[in-house]
Design an enzyme around this catalytic site. Structure first.
Site, PDB file in Angstrom:
ATOM      1  N   GLY A   8     -21.304  26.266  39.855  1.00  0.00           N
ATOM      2  CA  GLY A   8     -21.787  27.574  40.293  1.00  0.00           C
ATOM      3  C   GLY A   8     -23.237  27.804  39.908  1.00  0.00           C
ATOM      4  N   GLY A  11     -25.422  30.645  41.445  1.00  0.00           N
ATOM      5  CA  GLY A  11     -24.895  31.993  41.360  1.00  0.00           C
ATOM      6  C   GLY A  11     -25.707  32.880  40.432  1.00  0.00           C
ATOM      7  N   GLN A  12     -25.145  34.056  40.127  1.00  0.00           N
ATOM      8  CA  GLN A  12     -25.860  35.088  39.375  1.00  0.00           C
ATOM      9  C   GLN A  12     -26.337  34.585  38.011  1.00  0.00           C
ATOM     10  OE1 GLN A  12     -23.447  38.297  37.880  1.00  0.00           O
ATOM     11  NE2 GLN A  12     -25.128  39.753  37.902  1.00  0.00           N
ATOM     12  N   ASP A  52     -17.468  21.287  45.484  1.00  0.00           N
ATOM     13  CA  ASP A  52     -16.426  22.301  45.658  1.00  0.00           C
ATOM     14  C   ASP A  52     -15.521  22.176  44.443  1.00  0.00           C
ATOM     15  OD1 ASP A  52     -14.162  23.777  46.253  1.00  0.00           O
ATOM     16  OD2 ASP A  52     -13.900  22.957  48.269  1.00  0.00           O
ATOM     17  N   TYR A 141      -9.568  40.171  39.909  1.00  0.00           N
ATOM     18  CA  TYR A 141     -10.615  39.606  39.054  1.00  0.00           C
ATOM     19  C   TYR A 141     -10.215  39.699  37.585  1.00  0.00           C
ATOM     20  CZ  TYR A 141     -15.316  39.058  37.000  1.00  0.00           C
ATOM     21  OH  TYR A 141     -16.395  38.642  36.268  1.00  0.00           O
ATOM     22  N   LYS A 145      -9.451  36.753  34.814  1.00  0.00           N
ATOM     23  CA  LYS A 145     -10.174  36.619  33.551  1.00  0.00           C
ATOM     24  C   LYS A 145      -9.229  36.548  32.355  1.00  0.00           C
ATOM     25  CE  LYS A 145     -14.339  36.204  35.029  1.00  0.00           C
ATOM     26  NZ  LYS A 145     -14.944  34.858  34.948  1.00  0.00           N
TER      27      LYS A 145
END
Length: 322
Positions: A8, A11-12, A52, A141, A145
């Protein structure tokens, strides 16, 4: 950490963490991966591979190829997007995590994945939320987590895998645009202040949530991963935070620099509902005690830097520089 695989990576968190890790450990020592490539500094400044994370063999092959000793697993759908696509969220967030843990176990890697204040729920104490408390989230979500925290604990106790993680609050950054999180308003408000001088918030006033500036988040990851393992009791779920704010508090701080900034509201029921299920403020004592966590930025310092940095970005865009 010597040879680090990051999933990732575009990503952010990943876009900034990869560059920080390359600065600290060396460009060739940090292998960035993501589902898609892009014309980004990450893909030019060091090793980059398409991945992926639901493909366990591909992940193993990349990790083995580069002989990594650390896996930092960031690939995931964020809260608002996960609520829109819960099945996809489960398959990606949990399937990808399981694959990353298995690769780490097979290769004997140190392992990090972030958790979130989303792991808490409406029955969790809202103020000064303890490190160890009830966790009954009512979002996909959040379920992901909590499950991830437990799964990482399982791999530590079952296999001795050196798993570590942080419960991040909302993360605010001038580098990376928002990516589908409930706390993203706190990023958008700064972008809107610089570009339009006004912002319409989808989160209601007086909705306090914990936030952290991205430089503090990056330092926290590195500090935790470099910490003495014998000192860690909680390992996969350290509460960390820098500030507890609502939209009005951020707007008031922005007005110190931009007096004409205006804020109004158009509430998104889905994201507002998620926000109301999360803590108002959390207790980070365990992180401070076990590995010395300390945030450097409060709301005032973060706001000053955000507006300066976004102003610089705006000038670059005007001149056609990316």
């Amino acid at each position: 950490m010597q040879k680090i695989l990051v999933t990732g990576a575009l990503g952010q968190i990943g876009t900034e963490l990869v560059m920080k890790l390359r600065e600290v450990y060396g460009a060739d020592q940090v292998i960035a991966t993501d589902l898609k490539s892009s014309a980004h500094e990450i893909t030019r400044s060091g090793p980059f591979e398409l991945l992926d994370v639901t493909n366990d063999k591909a992940m193993f092959d990349i990790a083995n190829k580069y002989q990594v000793d650390t896996v930092i697993h960031l690939a995931a759908l964020l809260s608002a997007t996960a609520e829109e696509k819960p099945l996809l969220a489960w398959n990606l967030n949990m399937g990808g995590l399981m694959n990353a843990l298995e690769v780490s176990r097979e290769l004997g890697c140190q392992f990090f994945t972030p958790s979130s204040i989303g792991a808490f729920g409406p029955t969790t104490p809202k103020d000064n939320t303890p490190q160890d408390t009830i966790q009954r989230p009512n979002t996909m979500y959040g379920v992901n987590k909590v499950s991830g925290e437990l799964l990482c604990d399982y791999y530590f106790h079952k296999y001795g895998l050196d798993t570590r993680g942080l419960r991040f609050p909302g993360l605010i950054s001038y580098m990376t645009p928002p990516g589908g999180g409930t706390t993203d308003y706190a990023v958008e408000i700064y972008y809107a202040a610089v570009t339009a001088g006004k912002y319409t918030s989808y989160i209601a006033k007086d909705t306090n949530m914990d936030m952290m500036y991205m430089p503090d988040a990056l330092e926290a990851i590195i500090d935790l991963m470099e910490a003495d393992s014998s000192r860690l009791s909680h390992r996969n779920s350290f509460n960390v935070t820098a500030m507890s704010v609502d939209p009005e508090a951020i707007a008031a701080e922005i007005r110190k620099q931009m007096p004409d900034f205006t804020l109004d509201y158009q509430i998104d029921p889905v994201r507002q509902g998620i926000a109301e299920s999360w803590p108002h403020s959390i207790d980070a004592t365990a992180a401070k005690t076990e590995w010395g966590f300390k945030a450097q930025y409060d709301l005032e310092a973060m706001t000053k830097d955000m507006l300066v940095q976004l102003g610089k970005k705006g000038e670059l865009f005007k001149r056609g520089v990316s």
